[in-house]
Design an enzyme around this catalytic site. Structure first.
Site, short mmCIF file in Angstrom:
data_model
loop_
_atom_site.label_atom_id
_atom_site.label_comp_id
_atom_site.label_asym_id
_atom_site.label_seq_id
_atom_site.Cartn_x
_atom_site.Cartn_y
_atom_site.Cartn_z
N GLU A 56 30.63 38.54 84.77
CA GLU A 56 29.29 38.02 84.47
C GLU A 56 29.33 36.63 83.83
OE1 GLU A 56 28.93 42.53 84.49
OE2 GLU A 56 30.34 41.06 83.62
N PHE A 118 24.16 54.77 76.03
CA PHE A 118 25.27 54.23 76.80
C PHE A 118 24.94 52.84 77.32
CE2 PHE A 118 27.44 53.79 81.00
CZ PHE A 118 28.74 53.70 80.51
N LYS A 168 15.04 49.77 81.96
CA LYS A 168 15.17 50.43 83.26
C LYS A 168 13.86 51.08 83.69
CE LYS A 168 18.41 53.30 85.89
NZ LYS A 168 19.70 54.05 85.83
N MET A 485 45.28 19.56 75.61
CA MET A 485 44.63 18.90 74.49
C MET A 485 45.07 19.51 73.17
SD MET A 485 42.70 16.32 73.84
CE MET A 485 41.51 15.90 75.12
#
Length: 583
Positions: A56, A118, A168, A485
């Site tokens: 994601e 959950f 949901k 770096m």
């Protein structure tokens, strides 16, 4: 269906997609999961292409890259819990660089909110500091109004990310849908967003009195679409232009008034000119610490005119003598007709004279000593695109680290939206997914990933996304075996204690091959341009592993706490001497 003119009864899941279609969205980046499954089930009914990411974080970076490359809003989608929290780094990246993205997350059912169900997490609470606004939607009838207002907020004023968390049951329940009825109230700019006539007059007086003015060109120029106004302003007043990292491309590099990048790794003559200036005109930039160095010694003799759309940035870091709060393009349109044309070019001559032995040499002309330097690679990618007549049709997406700074120094950006990079947050792993977003937005352009061996490994799983989407993306891995770096800072400030900066990497060409992507190893400069051409013209994704010098450094650099003019220069024994004027 024509979603703008219908008033059907739709599920909340269908309302999500219908509203996105109404807002002009046809691409989204996401990953399914339980709490967002109703939305995924409804997706098949709508003309939106979904790009399946491998993580994601990649979805939020892809939405970001899509937005930066296209100027449109990028959209990403994830499920609740870990799906939502995996978006966080990408949301923060977009927030700090003022990029308009919409993040849609599924949430557990409204009846179990707060019960540690959950995959439940308070994503609106988590993202409150890193979004312009966010929503928790628990009813189907509230989805369209929230989404439409989110688009308005993301794109108005100073752009930024907005998150909509949808339970949901809100997705499963039904409500009447009307795109028009869900429109937000008319956008009313902040009352401060109007340059007052007295401030305009004061600015004109300072500009006319200035003998050594410099324009500081920031990311806001591109957001405002003010490139033509800035060019006209600079030419009319004969004022040289220095760019921030995110401002590169907003003012053409080839122009005689272009100085290049300022700040921590900016060109030395640019920083010296800023320190000697008597007037700074800050156009859509926020005076961040990488630009100013030690604030107590920043441009000590210069008056400051700050044109900025976000009032909170005024006087935050640097005190403005004149603050013109508002849209940059509109403000410059007000200023331009009121300023008489200037013909005195003596200051420009002084600035150019500062280059002397400080200018970065065009490294293409340096003798080949058998070593491949990252700066060679960057410059040769630009030369190849320029020679092929593709420079204006090339987008470079960098990761974060040394290669990012070398890109800014050695690739010449002449058009806006040709450099996409994480400036404010400095997010390693950004380049590959953001480049996917950029390529989806601009399939006709040549898109290059330039990433280090460290950052590339953070999001390398998205190689399969490239293949699944059939994207002809070019990937250059600048491989020096270090977190470069970090290593440079350890060399300079930690007595060469290279703790945890050497990094082992896989064979990147074999890794690409495992995903179905062709590749090549390059360790000699003579092979850079031929391999770059092969990648660019292949019509397929292609990865090049550039095995470069291990212990090279980015110069100039400003040490922490140092003033802008107190730059650390490249050691004299270094093969890449800064001794000749750039072409």
């Amino acid at each position: 269906m024509n979603v703008k003119n219908q008033h059907p009864q739709l599920t909340g899941a269908e309302i999500i997609w219908a509203t996105l279609v109404g807002e002009g969205v046809d691409k989204v980046f996401g990953y399914p999961g339980g709490a967002i499954l109703p939305a995924y089930d409804a997706l098949r009914k709508f003309p939106i292409h979904h790009v399946l990411v491998r993580h994601e974080q990649g979805a939020s970076h892809m939405a970001d890259g899509y937005a930066r490359a296209s100027g449109k809003v990028g959209v990403c989608i994830a499920t609740s819990g870990p799906g939502a929290t995996n978006l966080v780094t990408g949301i923060a990246t977009a927030m700090l660089d003022s990029v308009p993205i919409i993040c849609i997350t599924g949430q557990v059912g409204s009846k179990v909110l707060g019960s540690d169900a959950f995959q439940e997490v308070d994503i609106t609470g988590i993202t409150l500091p890193i979004t312009k606004h966010n929503y928790l939607v628990t009813r189907a009838e509230d989805i369209a109004p929230a989404l439409r207002e989110a688009f308005q907020i993301a794109t108005s004023g100073r752009p930024g990310p907005v998150l909509i968390d949808i339970t949901k049951d809100a997705q499963q329940n039904s409500a009447a849908f009307s795109f028009e009825a869900a429109a937000p109230a008319h956008y009313r700019p902040h009352p401060m967003l109007q340059a007052e006539s007295s401030a305009i007059q004061h600015a004109i007086e300072l500009i006319q009195q200035a003998k050594r003015p410099i324009i500081l060109a920031g990311h806001g120029i591109t957001h405002s679409g003010a490139e033509a106004q800035v060019l006209a302003f600079a030419e009319r007043q004969q004022i040289p232009v220095a760019s921030t990292l995110l401002g590169l491309g907003a003012f053409p590099t080839y122009h005689a008034l272009s100085l290049g990048m300022m700040g921590m790794h900016g060109e030395s003559w640019v920083n010296n000119a800023i320190q000697q200036a008597d007037l700074l005109l800050a156009f859509g930039m926020r005076f961040d610490d990488r630009v100013t160095g030690n604030l107590a010694h920043y441009a000590p003799n210069a008056k400051k005119i700050h044109i900025e759309i976000d009032p909170s940035e005024i006087n935050k870091n640097v005190r403005a003598d004149v603050a013109l709060i508002g849209d940059l393009r509109e403000t410059l349109d007000l200023l331009l007709p009121l300023l008489p044309k200037k013909t005195d070019t003596s200051w420009i001559g002084e600035v150019n004279a500062m280059k002397g032995d400080a200018a970065v040499r065009d490294i293409i002309n340096l003798p080949d000593n058998g070593h491949l330097y990252a700066a060679h690679v960057i410059n040769d990618i630009w030369h190849e695109a320029h020679a092929a007549g593709r420079a204006d049709q090339t987008v470079i997406v960098t990761d974060v680290g040394q290669h990012q700074m070398w890109e800014a120094q050695y690739y010449k950006h002449d058009v806006p939206r040709s450099l996409i990079t994480s400036g404010g947050l400095g997010t390693m792993g950004f380049a590959l997914p953001a480049a996917i977003g950029a390529k989806v937005a601009c399939p006709e352009k040549d898109v290059w990933v330039i990433a280090g061996d460290g950052g590339f490994q953070m999001t390398a799983s998205e190689l399969s996304t490239i293949v699944q989407e059939g994207l002809a993306l070019n990937i250059a891995v600048i491989n020096n075996g270090f977190l470069g770096m970090v290593r440079q800072w350890q060399e300079a400030f930690y007595e060469k204690n290279y703790a945890a900066s050497p990094i082992l990497s896989p064979d990147f060409v074999k890794l690409a091959g495992a995903h179905g992507i062709d590749g090549a190893h390059v360790s000699e400069r003579k092979n850079v341009i031929p391999t770059v051409t092969k990648a660019r013209t292949s019509g397929k994704p292609f990865l090049i592993n550039f095995q470069v010098e291990k212990e090279d450094g980015v110069y100039p650099m400003i040490a922490p706490g140092a003033a802008l003019h107190e730059m650390v220069r490249r050691p004299a024994a270094d093969p890449l001497l800064e001794t000749a004027e750039d072409e």
